[in-house]
Design an enzyme around this catalytic site. Structure first.
Site, PDB file in Angstrom:
ATOM      1  N   ARG A 240       0.849  -1.177   0.000  1.00 36.11           N
ATOM      2  CA  ARG A 240       0.000   0.000   0.000  1.00 36.11           C
ATOM      3  C   ARG A 240       0.894   1.240   0.000  1.00 36.11           C
ATOM      4  NH1 ARG A 240      -3.483  -2.816  -1.438  1.00 36.11           N
ATOM      5  NH2 ARG A 240      -5.540  -3.160  -0.523  1.00 36.11           N
ATOM      6  N   GLU A 269      -4.075   7.078  -4.562  1.00 38.65           N
ATOM      7  CA  GLU A 269      -4.321   6.527  -5.903  1.00 38.65           C
ATOM      8  C   GLU A 269      -5.698   6.952  -6.405  1.00 38.65           C
ATOM      9  OE1 GLU A 269      -3.992   2.279  -5.660  1.00 38.65           O
ATOM     10  OE2 GLU A 269      -1.945   2.397  -4.922  1.00 38.65           O
ATOM     11  N   HIS A 287      -1.222  -0.002  -9.866  1.00 40.84           N
ATOM     12  CA  HIS A 287      -1.814  -0.960  -8.919  1.00 40.84           C
ATOM     13  C   HIS A 287      -2.408  -2.173  -9.653  1.00 40.84           C
ATOM     14  CE1 HIS A 287      -3.869  -1.399  -4.737  1.00 40.84           C
ATOM     15  NE2 HIS A 287      -3.620  -2.589  -5.276  1.00 40.84           N
TER      16      HIS A 287
HETATM   17  C1  8YV Z   1      -7.030  -5.097  -5.653  1.00 36.30           C
HETATM   18  C2  8YV Z   1      -5.441  -5.245  -3.658  1.00 36.30           C
HETATM   19  O1  8YV Z   1      -6.690  -4.580  -6.884  1.00 36.30           O
HETATM   20  O2  8YV Z   1      -6.201  -7.299  -2.800  1.00 36.30           O
HETATM   21  C3  8YV Z   1      -5.790  -6.180  -2.560  1.00 36.30           C
HETATM   22  O3  8YV Z   1      -5.635  -5.785  -1.386  1.00 36.30           O
HETATM   23  O4  8YV Z   1      -4.864  -4.241  -3.453  1.00 36.30           O
HETATM   24  C4  8YV Z   1      -5.755  -5.565  -5.068  1.00 36.30           C
HETATM   25  O5  8YV Z   1      -5.637  -6.925  -5.274  1.00 36.30           O
HETATM   26  C5  8YV Z   1      -7.920  -4.053  -5.072  1.00 36.30           C
HETATM   27  O6  8YV Z   1      -7.847  -3.852  -3.732  1.00 36.30           O
HETATM   28  C6  8YV Z   1      -9.344  -4.388  -5.510  1.00 36.30           C
HETATM   29  O7  8YV Z   1     -10.219  -4.609  -4.493  1.00 36.30           O
END
Ligand code: 8YV
Length: 321
Positions: A240, A269, A287
């Site tokens: 993150r 983001e 991402h």
């Molecule tokens: C997703 C992510 O793109 O799983 C996670 O925590 O960051 C990613 O896999 C995003 O959060 C979609 O919900």
């Protein structure tokens, strides 16, 4: 039949499966639902499938009238959800761990290679048709740093960190790690443990962050910790954005205090700090850590299965609270 809101488009097969068992409101156009709108409509539903793009904060939970029972997130991270508020309101929250470990580890390796071998610069050179204007100097032209045999420091040796370590070993990388707790020898798989981050950082040719976003991991890489990294080191982040202090990393990249960075995640983001996009020594991705057909299908299915288990009184597959 319980009513389920799916906040964004999820994989087709998962939507089909969900429709068989529930009264479902899909978001086929994949238009983001603004927070204020979500708060207005959510009381019509018994369950929700959410993504990391939805803000599910204190206001969301404060406004609930007792109908909503579960939020099933498509994603392993859930920093977009106020877990405390969910707990107070006795709302179940589930996530999708494990199924994305390999995809995120692949992205980690991609960033390690891209940042150390100057792939961004090299790619831009060909695409902009400027290759022909370069002298192919044997010791200068697009010369980067080798990865093979180097030391990779992992911050957060959880499920994803361990798979990334395993893949990095294919390049002969030595693995060291910083984690709240030392792992069992079996899980360590030869990696050397540091109980203190500051002691590990000077040993890193590469450092890769694999922690969740929590108050403890906020700005874990900051001016002080970055100053401990060797000048030739490369910072990788697929976790993150909040784990990195942007000003400190950008200063280190601009002033060559470190060699490069490979980043898939950012603060704020998709409105990342624009300075990242101007730096030759920073390889950036939007991402996409878990963005493979296979993985997004598995994540979508897991969220649907969590909803199914909840409303059929079966044990949940992956419960956050
Ligand atoms: C997703 C992510 O793109 O799983 C996670 O925590 O960051 C990613 O896999 C995003 O959060 C979609 O919900």
């Amino acid at each position: 039949m319980p009513k389920i809101l799916v906040s964004r488009k999820i994989s087709d097969l998962a939507e089909e499966k969900l429709k068989k068992e529930f009264d479902v409101k899909l978001n086929l156009k994949d238009e983001p639902i603004p927070e204020s709108e979500l708060i207005k409509i959510i009381n019509e539903y018994d369950g929700m499938i959410s993504t990391g793009f939805d803000k599910i904060g204190i206001n969301f939970f404060n406004n609930l009238n007792g109908k909503l029972k579960i939020v099933a997130q498509v994603g392993v991270g859930y920093d977009n959800i106020s877990i405390k508020a969910a707990e107070q309101k006795k709302i179940k929250v589930t996530n999708t761990p494990n199924v994305l470990n390999e995809a995120v580890a692949e992205t980690t390796i991609l960033l390690i290679l891209a940042a150390s071998r100057r792939v961004g610069e090299a790619y831009n050179l060909v695409r902009s048709d400027n290759w022909k204007n370069q002298k192919p100097d044997l010791t200068k032209f697009m010369i980067g740093n080798s990865v093979t045999g180097k030391t990779l420091g992992i911050i957060g040796m959880g499920r994803i960190g361990r798979i990334a370590a395993k893949s990095a070993k294919a390049f002969g990388m030595k693995i060291i790690y910083y984690n709240r707790n030392k792992l069992s020898e079996d899980l360590e798989d030869g990696a050397r443990y540091y109980s203190d981050l500051n002691s590990m950082l000077p040993e890193c040719d590469f450092v890769s962050i694999h922690t969740p976003a929590t108050p403890e991991t906020k700005h874990i890489l900051n001016a002080s910790t970055i100053s401990l990294l060797p000048r030739h080191s490369v910072v990788i982040n697929t976790s993150r954005g909040s784990t990195i202090d942007d000003d400190a990393l950008i200063d280190a990249l601009e002033n060559k205090k470190i060699y490069a960075a490979g980043l898939d995640v950012f603060n704020n983001e998709p409105n990342l700090d624009k300075r990242y996009t101007k730096l030759d020594n920073c390889f950036v991705l939007p991402h996409i850590g878990s963005a493979t057909h296979e993985t997004r299908l598995a994540m979508s299915m897991m969220a649907v299965d969590n909803i199914y288990c909840f409303f059929n009184n079966k044990p949940l597959i992956s419960e956050v609270i």
